[in-house]
Design a protein around this motif. Structure first.
Motif, PDB file in Angstrom:
ATOM      1  N   ARG A 261       0.817  -1.212   0.000  1.00 15.53           N
ATOM      2  CA  ARG A 261       0.000   0.000   0.000  1.00 15.53           C
ATOM      3  C   ARG A 261       0.854   1.267   0.000  1.00 15.53           C
ATOM      4  O   ARG A 261       0.605   2.220   0.754  1.00 15.53           O
ATOM      5  CB  ARG A 261      -1.004  -0.014   1.158  1.00 15.53           C
ATOM      6  N   THR A 262       1.865   1.286  -0.846  1.00 19.77           N
ATOM      7  CA  THR A 262       2.798   2.417  -0.888  1.00 19.77           C
ATOM      8  C   THR A 262       2.546   3.367  -2.057  1.00 19.77           C
ATOM      9  O   THR A 262       3.197   4.412  -2.148  1.00 19.77           O
ATOM     10  CB  THR A 262       4.253   1.919  -0.990  1.00 19.77           C
ATOM     11  N   ASP A 263       1.640   3.023  -2.983  1.00 22.92           N
ATOM     12  CA  ASP A 263       1.504   3.801  -4.220  1.00 22.92           C
ATOM     13  C   ASP A 263       1.263   5.282  -3.982  1.00 22.92           C
ATOM     14  O   ASP A 263       1.843   6.128  -4.669  1.00 22.92           O
ATOM     15  CB  ASP A 263       0.376   3.229  -5.089  1.00 22.92           C
ATOM     16  N   ASP A 264       0.416   5.616  -3.012  1.00 19.60           N
ATOM     17  CA  ASP A 264       0.098   7.027  -2.756  1.00 19.60           C
ATOM     18  C   ASP A 264       0.490   7.435  -1.338  1.00 19.60           C
ATOM     19  O   ASP A 264      -0.023   8.426  -0.805  1.00 19.60           O
ATOM     20  CB  ASP A 264      -1.389   7.295  -2.989  1.00 19.60           C
ATOM     21  N   VAL A 268       6.223   5.745   4.835  1.00 23.39           N
ATOM     22  CA  VAL A 268       6.146   4.283   4.962  1.00 23.39           C
ATOM     23  C   VAL A 268       6.900   3.843   6.212  1.00 23.39           C
ATOM     24  O   VAL A 268       7.806   4.525   6.703  1.00 23.39           O
ATOM     25  CB  VAL A 268       6.731   3.564   3.728  1.00 23.39           C
ATOM     26  N   PHE A 269       6.496   2.681   6.716  1.00 21.07           N
ATOM     27  CA  PHE A 269       7.228   2.002   7.781  1.00 21.07           C
ATOM     28  C   PHE A 269       8.120   0.952   7.119  1.00 21.07           C
ATOM     29  O   PHE A 269       7.637   0.134   6.333  1.00 21.07           O
ATOM     30  CB  PHE A 269       6.264   1.298   8.740  1.00 21.07           C
ATOM     31  N   ASP A 284      -3.445  -1.134   7.407  1.00 18.29           N
ATOM     32  CA  ASP A 284      -4.859  -1.237   7.039  1.00 18.29           C
ATOM     33  C   ASP A 284      -5.733  -0.426   7.987  1.00 18.29           C
ATOM     34  O   ASP A 284      -6.666   0.281   7.559  1.00 18.29           O
ATOM     35  CB  ASP A 284      -5.303  -2.706   7.054  1.00 18.29           C
ATOM     36  N   VAL A 285      -5.469  -0.505   9.289  1.00 19.19           N
ATOM     37  CA  VAL A 285      -6.234   0.248  10.283  1.00 19.19           C
ATOM     38  C   VAL A 285      -6.039   1.745  10.074  1.00 19.19           C
ATOM     39  O   VAL A 285      -7.002   2.531  10.069  1.00 19.19           O
ATOM     40  CB  VAL A 285      -5.812  -0.160  11.709  1.00 19.19           C
ATOM     41  N   LEU A 286      -4.784   2.171   9.879  1.00 20.12           N
ATOM     42  CA  LEU A 286      -4.483   3.594   9.718  1.00 20.12           C
ATOM     43  C   LEU A 286      -5.063   4.157   8.430  1.00 20.12           C
ATOM     44  O   LEU A 286      -5.493   5.321   8.383  1.00 20.12           O
ATOM     45  CB  LEU A 286      -2.964   3.806   9.761  1.00 20.12           C
ATOM     46  N   ARG A 287      -5.076   3.338   7.373  1.00 18.67           N
ATOM     47  CA  ARG A 287      -5.705   3.780   6.122  1.00 18.67           C
ATOM     48  C   ARG A 287      -7.176   4.086   6.341  1.00 18.67           C
ATOM     49  O   ARG A 287      -7.705   5.081   5.824  1.00 18.67           O
ATOM     50  CB  ARG A 287      -5.537   2.695   5.056  1.00 18.67           C
ATOM     51  N   ASP A 288      -7.850   3.242   7.112  1.00 18.84           N
ATOM     52  CA  ASP A 288      -9.265   3.472   7.415  1.00 18.84           C
ATOM     53  C   ASP A 288      -9.468   4.743   8.232  1.00 18.84           C
ATOM     54  O   ASP A 288     -10.547   5.347   8.209  1.00 18.84           O
ATOM     55  CB  ASP A 288      -9.848   2.274   8.171  1.00 18.84           C
ATOM     56  N   GLU A 289      -8.424   5.152   8.937  1.00 17.96           N
ATOM     57  CA  GLU A 289      -8.498   6.364   9.760  1.00 17.96           C
ATOM     58  C   GLU A 289      -8.022   7.606   9.003  1.00 17.96           C
ATOM     59  O   GLU A 289      -7.956   8.693   9.570  1.00 17.96           O
ATOM     60  CB  GLU A 289      -7.660   6.172  11.026  1.00 17.96           C
ATOM     61  N   GLY A 290      -7.650   7.432   7.727  1.00 26.96           N
ATOM     62  CA  GLY A 290      -7.273   8.580   6.919  1.00 26.96           C
ATOM     63  C   GLY A 290      -5.792   8.808   6.734  1.00 26.96           C
ATOM     64  O   GLY A 290      -5.384   9.747   6.032  1.00 26.96           O
ATOM     65  N   TYR A 291      -4.963   7.973   7.332  1.00 27.31           N
ATOM     66  CA  TYR A 291      -3.523   8.107   7.153  1.00 27.31           C
ATOM     67  C   TYR A 291      -3.112   7.531   5.792  1.00 27.31           C
ATOM     68  O   TYR A 291      -3.522   6.420   5.436  1.00 27.31           O
ATOM     69  CB  TYR A 291      -2.760   7.354   8.239  1.00 27.31           C
ATOM     70  N   LYS A 292      -2.299   8.253   5.049  1.00 22.47           N
ATOM     71  CA  LYS A 292      -1.771   7.747   3.778  1.00 22.47           C
ATOM     72  C   LYS A 292      -0.388   7.139   4.061  1.00 22.47           C
ATOM     73  O   LYS A 292       0.644   7.803   3.930  1.00 22.47           O
ATOM     74  CB  LYS A 292      -1.692   8.861   2.750  1.00 22.47           C
ATOM     75  N   VAL A 293      -0.424   5.877   4.490  1.00 22.42           N
ATOM     76  CA  VAL A 293       0.801   5.193   4.913  1.00 22.42           C
ATOM     77  C   VAL A 293       0.930   3.862   4.175  1.00 22.42           C
ATOM     78  O   VAL A 293      -0.042   3.325   3.643  1.00 22.42           O
ATOM     79  CB  VAL A 293       0.818   4.947   6.437  1.00 22.42           C
ATOM     80  N   GLY A 294       2.137   3.335   4.170  1.00 21.27           N
ATOM     81  CA  GLY A 294       2.395   2.032   3.576  1.00 21.27           C
ATOM     82  C   GLY A 294       3.502   1.324   4.329  1.00 21.27           C
ATOM     83  O   GLY A 294       4.041   1.846   5.315  1.00 21.27           O
TER      84      GLY A 294
END
Length: 395
Positions: A261-264, A268-269, A284-294
């Motif tokens: 999940r790094t495309d956008d 990243v970690f 996955d959890v952070l993406r649902d919370e609005g964080y753009k992370v990978g």
């Protein structure tokens, strides 16, 4: 290709033992040490039950002797294997240099265990990373499936570039935790991993060679260059073998860094081994919370995937490097290597080092969220608060 996998619920250590069996290893020399012992116990059980043919099992009095026996076996052309952990790996240190210097494709599983004192049997990557300059390839497994697959690929890669390879798994998190592992029918493993064709053997009396002889200054330099070149050439071989493995068995390992999940992603970690399973869940959890992370999982630490890291670094604003290890007097080892790889490039994301999970301390989704909050604040401000964060200190 279509094939019917053999699914077994096994520990990470048993996954390694099954891979050794399927690789048709010819010599195993090992000494017991927690949490590695069940690998060699399972191999001994296979042998006692007549489930392995053509295997010479050598019980030895120390890990130093285990590697010495593997060196001798590999020098005669045999496919050789051993396994160890922590203090045992440290005791092998001298012989690790011998194995690489003699260009012997021995494969070893190291079950990451924290170095003493104080005594610990829990997960910590310092034991394997302390061997980074010995000339061994190093593959870090996230889960039990990767332990099994990693051993099979390690033999093929090692025997192609003529360097030894280490497959690394986490103490107890993988070694003694059971999960479903898809194993490959023996006949298909044989197609993927044919018998070893050694570069030389001590038993080829028509073409005698000397192993471990004195080398003068002019010759020694050339030998070291050839090891360095073989390590660099291994990147292409890793890609080819990982791609072939994916085409044959449906699990692609062609990339030395696995991106999730790094495309956008803004940041990243990055880390190695089992902790990256937790990180992916947290992403996955952070993406649902609005964080753009990978997440960027480094599979191969040696050779170091600097080209893939460079491409990643060009596309993100920050990299949180998670190190379950520490080099005293400096910083986390993966962080140090990553900074060095990017020094002469124009990719300069903000990079912060988080020291986590030493000695097996729990590393959770909640921890990743807190790190994400810190990284987001750093990127918004445009500068680091501290470069190295001992995140798990009892504040």
């Amino acid at each position: 290709m279509e094939y019917k996998p053999i699914r077994k619920v096994v520990s990470g250590n048993y996954a390694a033992a099954y891979a050794v069996k399927h690789a048709r290893v010819e010599v195993v020399a090992a000494y017991p040490i927690t949490p590695q012992t069940s690998i060699i116990e399972k191999i001994a059980e296979f042998l006692a039950n007549g489930e392995i043919e053509g295997l010479e099992y050598v019980p030895v009095e120390s890990e130093h002797s285990a590697m010495a026996a593997c060196i001798g076996a590999s020098a005669t052309g045999a496919r050789a294997f051993t396994a160890t952990s922590a203090q045992g790996l440290a005791l092998m240190h001298e012989m690790l240099h011998w194995a690489a210097g003699a260009r012997l494709p021995i494969v070893m599983v190291d079950v990451n265990r924290a170095m003493a004192p104080p005594w610990s049997v829990w997960d910590d990557q310092t034991d394997s990373l302390a061997q980074r300059d010995t000339g061994w390839l190093q593959f870090y497994a996230e889960n039990n499936q990767e332990v099994y697959d990693g051993v099979l690929m390690a033999f093929k890669i090692a025997e192609t570039v003529n360097l030894p390879a280490m497959v690394v798994e986490s103490a107890f998190i993988l070694s003694h935790t059971y999960d479903v592992v898809e194993m490959i029918p023996q006949e298909l493993v044989d197609e993927f991993l044919p018998p070893r064709k050694p570069l030389y053997t001590l038993t080829d009396f028509d073409n005698p060679v000397a192993v471990g002889a004195l080398g003068g200054p002019n010759d020694y330099y050339e030998f070291r260059y050839k090891i360095a070149k073989a390590m660099e050439d291994a990147k292409k071989v890793i890609h080819e073998v990982g791609k072939e493995f994916g085409e044959r068995f449906g699990r692609d390992y062609s990339q030395m860094i696995e991106l999730y999940r790094t495309d956008d992603a803004d940041f990243v970690f990055m880390g190695m081994g089992s902790l990256m399973g937790t990180v992916k869940q947290a992403v996955d959890v952070l993406r649902d919370e609005g964080y753009k992370v990978g997440a960027a999982k480094v599979r191969w630490f040696r050779p170091f995937p600097k080209e893939e890291l460079y491409e990643l670094a060009k596309s993100v604003e920050g990299i949180a490097v998670l190190d379950r290890n520490f080099s005293f007097g400096q910083e986390g080892i993966l962080f140090n290597e990553a900074k060095g790889a990017l020094y002469n490039t124009n990719a300069k994301p903000l990079m912060k080092n988080y020291i986590v999970g030493l000695g097996g301390r729990d590393f959770t989704v909640s921890d990743v969220r807190k790190i994400a909050e810190n990284m987001k604040a750093i990127i918004e401000k445009g500068e680091l608060d501290v470069e190295v964060d001992w995140y798990h200190l009892k504040r």
